[in-house]
Design an enzyme around this catalytic site. Structure first.
Site: not given
Length: 159
Positions: A41, A90
């Site tokens: 990436k 989260r």
């Protein structure tokens, strides 16, 4: 010494990340922030830039060490005698993935994972979302430490 690691790509570090690191720094003598290197990436910020930003925004904590790593997180932990990984959650969807990782890490090395529920203010927040909103001109200043926001605006302005 009680040691833990907060791993991630931190591209860039958000107030959500910072909240988890701050909370971990109150529980542990030393908190290692491990900035993951993923060669497949291309990040918006180089690894060295991320490390420097994290060092600056965590300097007041007094017990945070920041460095990069590649490979298995459990190897990073073994090399530094770190018995615990601290991860922010989260949503329930995070738990499913993180539980699998925690069980694998524990099975490989005995390293424990502690889950910290994210402050509701940051429950939707991710670096990817921040970059996308900022790239379209959205105001993300309240989601990032000021110096990180400045760096993000500057970097996106050059693209």
């Amino acid at each position: 010494m009680r040691r833990a690691v907060c791993p991630g790509s931190f591209d860039p570090i958000t107030n959500g990340h910072l909240d988890i690191i701050a909370r971990a720094s109150k529980l542990y003598d030393v908190v290692h922030v491990a900035v993951m290197i993923n060669q497949s990436k291309k990040g918006l910020f180089e690894i060295e830039e991320r490390i420097e930003m994290i060092r600056q925004v965590t300097a007041d904590f007094g017990n945070v060490e920041v460095e990069s790593f590649h490979g298995l997180l459990v190897d990073f932990c073994k090399q530094r005698d770190i018995p615990a990984i601290v991860k922010g959650l989260r949503a329930v969807s995070d738990f499913d993935y993180e539980l699998q990782m925690a069980q694998m890490n524990n099975g490989l090395s005995g390293v424990e994972t502690l889950f910290v529920p994210t402050n509701p203010t940051y429950s939707f927040l991710s670096s990817s979302l921040v970059k996308e909103v900022a790239a379209w001109g959205g105001d993300v200043a309240h989601l990032l430490p000021p110096l990180v926001h400045e760096a993000l605006v500057e970097r996106l302005g050059k693209k």
